[in-house]
Design a protein around this motif. Structure first.
Motif, mmCIF file in Angstrom:
data_model
loop_
_atom_site.group_PDB
_atom_site.id
_atom_site.type_symbol
_atom_site.label_atom_id
_atom_site.label_comp_id
_atom_site.label_asym_id
_atom_site.label_seq_id
_atom_site.Cartn_x
_atom_site.Cartn_y
_atom_site.Cartn_z
ATOM 1 N N GLY A 58 0.869 -1.225 -0.100
ATOM 2 C CA GLY A 58 -0.031 0.160 0.135
ATOM 3 C C GLY A 58 0.976 1.205 -0.015
ATOM 4 N N PRO A 59 0.199 2.504 0.022
ATOM 5 C CA PRO A 59 0.811 3.698 -0.209
ATOM 6 C C PRO A 59 1.513 4.092 1.164
ATOM 7 N N GLN A 60 0.998 3.582 2.227
ATOM 8 C CA GLN A 60 1.593 3.768 3.769
ATOM 9 C C GLN A 60 2.307 2.622 4.087
ATOM 10 N N ASP A 61 3.277 2.688 5.009
ATOM 11 C CA ASP A 61 3.784 1.441 5.604
ATOM 12 C C ASP A 61 2.866 0.819 6.205
ATOM 13 N N GLY A 62 3.052 -0.552 6.347
ATOM 14 C CA GLY A 62 2.166 -1.550 6.935
ATOM 15 C C GLY A 62 0.837 -1.604 6.459
ATOM 16 N N THR A 63 0.499 -1.428 5.219
ATOM 17 C CA THR A 63 -0.651 -1.717 4.428
ATOM 18 C C THR A 63 -0.387 -2.482 2.999
ATOM 19 N N LEU A 64 -1.513 -2.993 2.552
ATOM 20 C CA LEU A 64 -1.489 -3.755 1.161
ATOM 21 C C LEU A 64 -2.625 -3.158 0.579
ATOM 22 N N LEU A 65 -2.489 -3.324 -0.577
ATOM 23 C CA LEU A 65 -3.544 -2.776 -1.612
ATOM 24 C C LEU A 65 -3.983 -3.818 -2.444
ATOM 25 N N VAL A 66 -5.307 -4.078 -2.329
ATOM 26 C CA VAL A 66 -5.931 -5.241 -2.752
ATOM 27 C C VAL A 66 -6.848 -4.659 -3.900
ATOM 28 N N THR A 67 -6.666 -5.055 -5.328
ATOM 29 C CA THR A 67 -7.647 -4.417 -6.174
ATOM 30 C C THR A 67 -8.361 -5.473 -7.076
ATOM 31 N N TRP A 68 -9.383 -4.997 -7.784
ATOM 32 C CA TRP A 68 -10.397 -5.815 -8.527
ATOM 33 C C TRP A 68 -11.010 -5.124 -9.634
ATOM 34 N N LEU A 69 -11.805 -5.826 -10.374
ATOM 35 C CA LEU A 69 -12.698 -4.975 -11.555
ATOM 36 C C LEU A 69 -14.037 -4.776 -10.933
ATOM 37 N N PRO A 70 -14.710 -3.799 -10.567
ATOM 38 C CA PRO A 70 -16.110 -3.851 -10.108
ATOM 39 C C PRO A 70 -16.812 -4.508 -11.279
ATOM 40 N N VAL A 71 -18.158 -5.051 -10.632
ATOM 41 C CA VAL A 71 -18.992 -5.650 -11.688
ATOM 42 C C VAL A 71 -19.766 -4.800 -12.487
ATOM 43 N N ASN A 72 -19.767 -5.000 -13.559
ATOM 44 C CA ASN A 72 -20.503 -4.063 -14.495
ATOM 45 C C ASN A 72 -22.032 -4.216 -14.723
ATOM 46 N N ARG A 73 -22.332 -5.288 -14.381
ATOM 47 C CA ARG A 73 -23.864 -5.729 -14.402
ATOM 48 C C ARG A 73 -24.442 -6.448 -13.157
ATOM 49 N N PRO A 74 -25.764 -6.329 -12.968
ATOM 50 C CA PRO A 74 -26.305 -6.823 -11.529
ATOM 51 C C PRO A 74 -26.296 -8.518 -11.814
ATOM 52 N N PRO A 75 -25.893 -9.009 -10.761
ATOM 53 C CA PRO A 75 -25.681 -10.526 -10.762
ATOM 54 C C PRO A 75 -27.107 -10.963 -10.454
ATOM 55 N N ALA A 76 -27.238 -12.112 -10.345
ATOM 56 C CA ALA A 76 -28.658 -12.844 -10.108
ATOM 57 C C ALA A 76 -29.151 -12.370 -8.769
ATOM 58 N N SER A 77 -28.202 -12.278 -7.680
ATOM 59 C CA SER A 77 -28.846 -11.655 -6.311
ATOM 60 C C SER A 77 -29.167 -10.464 -6.156
ATOM 61 N N GLY A 78 -29.010 -9.481 -7.289
ATOM 62 C CA GLY A 78 -29.688 -8.168 -7.467
ATOM 63 C C GLY A 78 -28.096 -7.459 -7.441
ATOM 64 N N PRO A 79 -28.544 -5.855 -7.362
ATOM 65 C CA PRO A 79 -27.768 -4.991 -7.471
ATOM 66 C C PRO A 79 -26.454 -5.148 -6.533
ATOM 67 N N VAL A 80 -25.266 -4.999 -7.015
ATOM 68 C CA VAL A 80 -24.085 -4.719 -6.087
ATOM 69 C C VAL A 80 -24.166 -3.753 -5.129
ATOM 70 N N THR A 81 -24.073 -3.808 -3.831
ATOM 71 C CA THR A 81 -23.944 -2.498 -2.936
ATOM 72 C C THR A 81 -22.507 -2.352 -2.493
ATOM 73 N N GLY A 82 -21.709 -3.413 -2.757
ATOM 74 C CA GLY A 82 -20.291 -3.204 -2.228
ATOM 75 C C GLY A 82 -19.645 -4.503 -2.274
ATOM 76 N N TYR A 83 -18.239 -4.605 -1.758
ATOM 77 C CA TYR A 83 -17.398 -5.726 -1.770
ATOM 78 C C TYR A 83 -16.963 -6.178 -0.425
ATOM 79 N N ALA A 84 -16.613 -7.465 -0.053
ATOM 80 C CA ALA A 84 -16.064 -7.964 1.172
ATOM 81 C C ALA A 84 -14.712 -8.447 0.589
ATOM 82 N N VAL A 85 -13.675 -8.114 1.443
ATOM 83 C CA VAL A 85 -12.565 -8.896 1.249
ATOM 84 C C VAL A 85 -12.057 -9.737 2.480
#
Length: 91
Positions: A4-31
């Motif tokens: 990450g940009p600060q000492d003691g951090t990690l940066l985790v990245t991903w591609l956001p979802v472009n279309r709603p999955p079967a479970s409904g609109p995406v409200t966020g992400y959990a790592v």
């Protein structure tokens, strides 16, 4: 995953979802680190999480995964990304 940009951090990245999955609109992400939730991103357009390495103390995780969140459900885990050993050595 990268340091990450600060000492003691990690940066985790991903591609956001472009279309709603079967479970409904995406409200966020959990790592997750080895199945334990370590961070929430409460934005459907979020594409990263900055993880404080101290959250990993005692876990010594091997992999990180991301799940999409909808109002009532979460997706299955993303493909697991190995955590480089050099990051875990800070624990």
């Amino acid at each position: 995953m990268e340091p990450g940009p600060q000492d003691g951090t990690l940066l985790v990245t991903w591609l956001p979802v472009n279309r709603p999955p079967a479970s409904g609109p995406v409200t966020g992400y959990a790592v997750f680190a080895d199945g334990k939730k370590i961070h929430d991103v409460d934005s459907p357009t979020g594409d990263h999480a900055l993880i404080d390495i101290t959250k990993l103390v005692g876990i010594n995780p091997q992999v990180v995964t991301v799940r999409t969140k909808s109002r009532d459900a979460q997706s299955a885990d993303s493909m697991a990304t190995p955590i480089p050993r050099k990051f875990c050595d800070h624990n």
